[in-house]
Design a protein around this motif. Sequence first.
Motif, mmCIF file in Angstrom:
data_model
loop_
_atom_site.group_PDB
_atom_site.id
_atom_site.type_symbol
_atom_site.label_atom_id
_atom_site.label_comp_id
_atom_site.label_asym_id
_atom_site.label_seq_id
_atom_site.Cartn_x
_atom_site.Cartn_y
_atom_site.Cartn_z
ATOM 1 N N PHE A 61 0.841 -1.199 0.000
ATOM 2 C CA PHE A 61 0.000 0.000 0.000
ATOM 3 C C PHE A 61 0.877 1.250 0.000
ATOM 4 O O PHE A 61 0.674 2.178 -0.813
ATOM 5 C CB PHE A 61 -0.916 -0.020 1.228
ATOM 6 C CG PHE A 61 -1.653 1.271 1.476
ATOM 7 C CD1 PHE A 61 -2.801 1.576 0.759
ATOM 8 C CD2 PHE A 61 -1.199 2.181 2.425
ATOM 9 C CE1 PHE A 61 -3.478 2.770 0.980
ATOM 10 C CE2 PHE A 61 -1.869 3.371 2.653
ATOM 11 C CZ PHE A 61 -3.014 3.663 1.928
ATOM 12 N N PHE A 62 1.883 1.269 0.890
ATOM 13 C CA PHE A 62 2.786 2.420 0.954
ATOM 14 C C PHE A 62 3.704 2.470 -0.272
ATOM 15 O O PHE A 62 4.040 3.558 -0.752
ATOM 16 C CB PHE A 62 3.606 2.371 2.235
ATOM 17 C CG PHE A 62 2.808 2.578 3.489
ATOM 18 C CD1 PHE A 62 2.036 3.715 3.653
ATOM 19 C CD2 PHE A 62 2.817 1.629 4.507
ATOM 20 C CE1 PHE A 62 1.281 3.912 4.807
ATOM 21 C CE2 PHE A 62 2.058 1.812 5.654
ATOM 22 C CZ PHE A 62 1.297 2.952 5.809
ATOM 23 N N LEU A 63 4.097 1.306 -0.783
ATOM 24 C CA LEU A 63 4.939 1.278 -1.968
ATOM 25 C C LEU A 63 4.213 1.832 -3.192
ATOM 26 O O LEU A 63 4.827 2.457 -4.053
ATOM 27 C CB LEU A 63 5.424 -0.150 -2.243
ATOM 28 C CG LEU A 63 6.580 -0.629 -1.362
ATOM 29 C CD1 LEU A 63 6.791 -2.127 -1.539
ATOM 30 C CD2 LEU A 63 7.855 0.130 -1.679
ATOM 31 N N SER A 67 5.590 4.808 -5.371
ATOM 32 C CA SER A 67 5.759 4.708 -6.826
ATOM 33 C C SER A 67 5.025 5.839 -7.540
ATOM 34 O O SER A 67 5.554 6.445 -8.481
ATOM 35 C CB SER A 67 5.243 3.359 -7.322
ATOM 36 O OG SER A 67 6.055 2.312 -6.847
ATOM 37 N N PHE A 68 3.796 6.128 -7.097
ATOM 38 C CA PHE A 68 3.046 7.228 -7.701
ATOM 39 C C PHE A 68 3.748 8.561 -7.459
ATOM 40 O O PHE A 68 3.840 9.410 -8.363
ATOM 41 C CB PHE A 68 1.625 7.265 -7.131
ATOM 42 C CG PHE A 68 0.780 8.381 -7.686
ATOM 43 C CD1 PHE A 68 0.338 8.351 -8.999
ATOM 44 C CD2 PHE A 68 0.432 9.474 -6.900
ATOM 45 C CE1 PHE A 68 -0.430 9.385 -9.525
ATOM 46 C CE2 PHE A 68 -0.326 10.510 -7.413
ATOM 47 C CZ PHE A 68 -0.766 10.456 -8.728
ATOM 48 N N LEU A 69 4.277 8.728 -6.247
ATOM 49 C CA LEU A 69 5.040 9.934 -5.923
ATOM 50 C C LEU A 69 6.240 10.089 -6.851
ATOM 51 O O LEU A 69 6.481 11.171 -7.394
ATOM 52 C CB LEU A 69 5.539 9.845 -4.485
ATOM 53 C CG LEU A 69 4.788 10.600 -3.396
ATOM 54 C CD1 LEU A 69 5.372 10.252 -2.049
ATOM 55 C CD2 LEU A 69 4.843 12.097 -3.627
ATOM 56 N N ASP A 70 6.987 8.995 -7.024
ATOM 57 C CA ASP A 70 8.192 9.060 -7.847
ATOM 58 C C ASP A 70 7.868 9.357 -9.309
ATOM 59 O O ASP A 70 8.631 10.041 -9.993
ATOM 60 C CB ASP A 70 8.981 7.754 -7.730
ATOM 61 C CG ASP A 70 9.754 7.653 -6.428
ATOM 62 O OD1 ASP A 70 9.996 8.707 -5.809
ATOM 63 O OD2 ASP A 70 10.104 6.539 -6.017
ATOM 64 N N LEU A 71 6.744 8.827 -9.795
ATOM 65 C CA LEU A 71 6.330 9.130 -11.168
ATOM 66 C C LEU A 71 6.065 10.626 -11.333
ATOM 67 O O LEU A 71 6.534 11.252 -12.290
ATOM 68 C CB LEU A 71 5.069 8.333 -11.529
ATOM 69 C CG LEU A 71 5.242 6.842 -11.794
ATOM 70 C CD1 LEU A 71 3.881 6.176 -11.973
ATOM 71 C CD2 LEU A 71 6.104 6.608 -13.025
ATOM 72 N N CYS A 72 5.297 11.186 -10.401
ATOM 73 C CA CYS A 72 4.972 12.624 -10.471
ATOM 74 C C CYS A 72 6.202 13.479 -10.191
ATOM 75 O O CYS A 72 6.427 14.515 -10.844
ATOM 76 C CB CYS A 72 3.874 12.957 -9.467
ATOM 77 S SG CYS A 72 2.334 12.070 -9.730
ATOM 78 N N TYR A 73 6.978 13.032 -9.231
ATOM 79 C CA TYR A 73 8.158 13.754 -8.753
ATOM 80 C C TYR A 73 9.184 13.951 -9.866
ATOM 81 O O TYR A 73 9.659 15.064 -10.117
ATOM 82 C CB TYR A 73 8.703 12.916 -7.608
ATOM 83 C CG TYR A 73 9.956 13.372 -6.930
ATOM 84 C CD1 TYR A 73 10.053 14.618 -6.362
ATOM 85 C CD2 TYR A 73 11.032 12.497 -6.806
ATOM 86 C CE1 TYR A 73 11.198 15.000 -5.702
ATOM 87 C CE2 TYR A 73 12.180 12.873 -6.143
ATOM 88 C CZ TYR A 73 12.257 14.133 -5.591
ATOM 89 O OH TYR A 73 13.392 14.514 -4.943
#
Length: 311
Positions: A61-63, A67-73
């Motif tokens: 769940f946290f991963l 992953s979504f953060l890193d894509l946007c980031y």
Amino acid sequence: MRGFNTSSAEGFFLVGFSDWPRLELVFFVFISIFYSLTLFGNTTIIVLSQMDLRLRTPMYFFLCHLSFLDLCYTTSTVPQLLINLRGLDRTISYGRCVAQLLIFLALASTECVLLGVMAFDRYAAVCRPLHYTTIMHPHLCWALATCAWAGGLVNSLVQTSLMMAMPLCGHQLNHFFCEMPIFLKLACEETKRAEAKMFVARVIILVFPAALILGSYAHVARAVMKVKSMAGRRKAFGTCGSHILVVSLFYGSAIYTYLQPTHRYSDNEGKFVALFYTIITPMLNPLIYTLRNKDVKGALWKIFGRDTDSR
């Protein structure tokens, strides 16, 4: 006396890596590869976590959030960098620059908090295995994820609003994206009060999660030392070591950039250090946290029609 904000009218010129013209093509090739791997790896984690029921756990769940953060980031900075490296357009309007700063700070701050939350999850799994499902209840998981996103947004709003209140003189940013230390160096007037407020926010968002991670992994290491199996102990230390390596790259480079005084900040060094937390760690996160994991490999084989459980 307040200076005239010339940047609001004219926008900015991003110097990027134009000081090293012979390296620009090399940077373009490698950063394109790293960005592609980041997109592929993090998208794969999100898709697998949604498709395979075995990955519906607090850790994944946290991963998914990571992953979504890193894509946007990465997408908030890397496309601009690639355009910059090809010399197609090195200019950016004031509005776009502020928007990039706001988005980047929000996502980066959220990742700082989220990595701390993930370390707590690993601590609960290793040190409190019998109570893990009770501790990491879905409601708590959602609450922690929400706090990470909200904390990142608040930190970004505070720092960006402080920056926008300062008059800027000049329109050349010696960086490949709009980052706070570069703005502070363009300020026309004294920035000590603003920097003091920013420093407090940065300590909260950077130092506290880093301390939580170190404390969590210290407890994990102590628990692993009690494991009698040498193979199990080696595997656990290998996993923890790789996690700490990536976390150290992320927090170390971020702390170097954001916790040193502005007058000591080196533009040229800052650009290279920024590559670690904008490109390298988002690419490594899927490899370190998940793609080496047995459950993820099993989910991949299942999608390709070869269920490892039946082998």
